[in-house]
Write an enzyme that holds these catalytic residues in place. Structure first.
Site, PDB file in Angstrom:
ATOM      1  N   SER A 146       2.742   6.301   0.187  1.00  0.00           N
ATOM      2  CA  SER A 146       2.555   5.967   1.596  1.00  0.00           C
ATOM      3  C   SER A 146       3.839   5.344   2.151  1.00  0.00           C
ATOM      4  O   SER A 146       4.902   5.955   2.029  1.00  0.00           O
ATOM      5  CB  SER A 146       1.336   5.030   1.727  1.00  0.00           C
ATOM      6  N   ARG A 215      -7.683  -3.695  10.575  1.00  0.00           N
ATOM      7  CA  ARG A 215      -7.860  -3.334   9.161  1.00  0.00           C
ATOM      8  C   ARG A 215      -9.028  -2.361   8.982  1.00  0.00           C
ATOM      9  O   ARG A 215      -8.961  -1.429   8.194  1.00  0.00           O
ATOM     10  CB  ARG A 215      -8.086  -4.599   8.324  1.00  0.00           C
ATOM     11  N   ASP A 302      -6.612  13.800   1.524  1.00  0.00           N
ATOM     12  CA  ASP A 302      -5.874  12.793   2.322  1.00  0.00           C
ATOM     13  C   ASP A 302      -5.602  13.393   3.704  1.00  0.00           C
ATOM     14  O   ASP A 302      -4.729  14.243   3.863  1.00  0.00           O
ATOM     15  CB  ASP A 302      -4.556  12.460   1.601  1.00  0.00           C
ATOM     16  N   HIS A 335      -6.710   9.116   1.225  1.00  0.00           N
ATOM     17  CA  HIS A 335      -5.349   8.565   1.085  1.00  0.00           C
ATOM     18  C   HIS A 335      -5.259   7.593  -0.095  1.00  0.00           C
ATOM     19  O   HIS A 335      -4.248   7.531  -0.787  1.00  0.00           O
ATOM     20  CB  HIS A 335      -4.970   7.870   2.394  1.00  0.00           C
ATOM     21  N   ASP A 336      -6.326   6.813  -0.317  1.00  0.00           N
ATOM     22  CA  ASP A 336      -6.316   5.846  -1.426  1.00  0.00           C
ATOM     23  C   ASP A 336      -6.197   6.501  -2.797  1.00  0.00           C
ATOM     24  O   ASP A 336      -6.028   5.798  -3.802  1.00  0.00           O
ATOM     25  CB  ASP A 336      -7.582   4.981  -1.398  1.00  0.00           C
TER      26      ASP A 336
END
Ligand code: COA
Length: 355
Positions: A146, A215, A302, A335-336
C-alpha cells in the site's frame, strides 16, 4: 498454503527495541524546512554489508514490522530476520515516534496546523538519512504494501544506486480519482469535526468523532465485499431480533465502531490528513532512472488498489527496460490481504530475492 478462509491467526511481534535518530533539518519537496527531524526505527538481524532490507509501512503502520507484517517478517518468514538485516522506520509525518504534526516544535507546543505538507519523496529522503546513520549504503531490497509500496517505488528512482530490488504489494504508482475521493471524504470528516480547531487541538482533545468516521470509511476499503459477507452477513449484534433504533443493530456496525475505537487510541488526526495528502500527491517513480528489479503483487479481491494498477506499474517498468515480475494472487481478503497472506506473497518475495 493458506486456506482461503477469512480468519487468520496473528503472531505477536518479535522483540526489537524502538530507537530514534536525529536527522537534523530537512528541506522538503514542497519548499518548507523542518528542523530537528527525528525518525523512530527498529532493526532485526545482523548486517553483513549486503543483506539489508528496508520495510516501509502502510498509512497507519509503525516501525514494528514483525507485528503488522507478521506473516512476512520474522524468524523463518520470507523476510527472514535470521538471514537479512531488516530495518523499518515510522514515516515522517507519522505519530509513532517520528516527527509528525503531534510532535513538539521548537516552542515546545505541538506543530498542529504548522506542520508542513510532506511527500512520499520526503519520507524516502528521511529513510535514506537513517540508512546513512546505520552505515547501510545499498539495500538488497526495499519492500512494502500500500503506502509502503509507494515508498519502495520512490526509492528506486530517487536513489537508484542504493537499491537492488523493490517489492511492491497491493499498491499503485499513483492514486486514481476514486482513491483521492475516499481520502478526501476521510479528511473532511476530520476537518469538519469542531474539535479539529484548524489542526491546533490540545493533546488528547482531538477530533475523535471525525477521525473515527474517517477510519470506518477507510476500513470499508480494506475489506472485500466477500470478506464482509463471510464475516458478518446480516447477523444482528448479540440479539435475535432488531430493536428498531439507530444504535448498533448489525454485527458489522459494531465491528466498524470497535475498529475505529481501537484506532483512536493509536493514531493522530493530523497525521491522517498529512499522510493521506502525501499519497494523493504521489505521481510514481521515474522507471527510466531506476536500476532495481521489481516484484509486484496484487490481489484479485482488492478493489481499492486493484490489480490493474499493479499491472500498469509493472508494464511501465518493463517498458523502461527494467526487470519486473507481477504476481496476481487470488485470495478473498480485499486490500488487507497483503497484511494477512505470508504464503503466496512470500513466494513472490523469495522469487524476487532469488533473481
Ligand atoms: N463487534 C466488535 N468487534 C468485533 C466484532 C463485532 N461484531 N467482530 C469482530 N470484532 C473484533 C474481534 O474481537 C477482533 O478484535 P481484536 O483485534 O481486538 O482481537 C477484531 O475485530 C478482528 O478484526 P478482523 O478484521 O476480523 O481481523 P483479521 O484477522 O481478519 O484482520 C487485521 C486483522 C489486523 C488486518 C484487521 O483487523 C485490521 O486492523 N485491518 C486494518 C489494517 C489496516 O490498517 N489496513 C490498511 C492498510 S492501508
Amino acid at each position: 498454503m493458506i486456506e482461503p478462509g477469512l480468519f487468520v491467526e496473528r503472531d505477536p511481534g518479535q522483540d526489537s527495541e524502538r530507537q530514534t535518530v536525529g536527522l537534523g533539518s530537512m528541506l522538503l519537496e514542497a519548499g518548507s524546512t523542518l528542523t530537528d527531524v527525528t525518525l523512530a526505527y527498529q532493526t532485526w538481524g545482523r548486517f553483513d554489508g549486503e543483506n539489508a532490507i528496508l520495510v516501509c509501512h502502510a498509512l497507519t503502520g509503525d516501525s514494528d514490522a514483525t507485528s503488522w507484517w507478521d506473516r512476512m517478517v520474522g524468524h523463518g518468514r520470507p523476510i527472514d530476520t535470521d538471514r537479512y538485516f531488516v530495518i523499518c522506520s515510522n514515516v515522517l509525518g507519522g505519530c509513532q515516534g517520528s516527527t509528525g504534526p503531534s510532535s513538539l516544535a521548537e516552542d515546545r507546543e505541538p506543530y498542529g496546523s504548522r506542520f508542513p505538507i510532506i511527500t512520499v519523496g520526503d519520507m524516502v529522503d528521511a529513510q535514506a538519512r537513517l540508512l546513512d546513520h546505520l552505515g547501510v549504503t545499498r539495500l538488497a531490497a526495499v519492500a512494502g504494501g500500500s503506502m509502503g509500496g509507494m515508498q519502495a517505488l520512490e526509492w528506486t528512482s530517487r536513489f537508484p544506486n542504493r537499491v537492488r530490488r523493490a517489492f511492491v504489494s497491493a499498491s499503485a504508482a499513483r492514486h486514481s480519482a476514486m482513491q483521492i475521493a475516499f481520502n478526501e471524504v476521510g479528511r473532511q470528516a476530520v476537518m469538519r469535526d469542531p474539535r479539529w480547531l484548524g489542526g491546533d487541538y490540545a493533546p488528547g482533545e482531538g477530533p475523535d468523532d471525525g477521525l473515527s468516521v474517517a477510519r470506518m470509511l477507510g476500513h470499508l476499503t480494506f475489506l472485500s465485499p466477500a470478506a464482509f459477507e463471510a464475516k458478518f452477513a446480516r447477523r444482528l449484534q448479540n440479539k435475535a431480533a432488531p430493536d428498531y433504533h439507530l444504535g448498533i443493530e448489525f454485527e458489522v456496525e459494531s465491528y466498524l465502531q470497535y475498529q475505529a475505537g481501537k484506532f483512536l487510541k493509536r493514531f493522530d488526526a493530523n497525521s491522517q490528513l498529512i499522510l493521506t495528502r502525501a499519497i494523493d500527491y504521489y505521481e510514481g517513480p521515474s522507471f527510466s532512472k531506476a536500476s532495481a528489479m521489481y516484484g509486484f503483487v496484487s490481489y484479485t479481491s482488492d478493489w481499492i488498489y486493484p490489480t490493474s494498477m499493479s499491472a500498469e506499474a509493472h508494464a511501465a517498468a518493463l517498458a523502461a527496460g527494467r526487470t519486473s515480475q507481477h504476481r496476481v494472487i487470488d485470495l478473498p481478503y480485499g486490500h488487507d490481504a497483503f497484511l494477512l497472506d505470508g504464503e503466496l506473497q512470500g513466494e513472490a518475495f523469495r522469487e524476487l530475492m532469488a533473481s
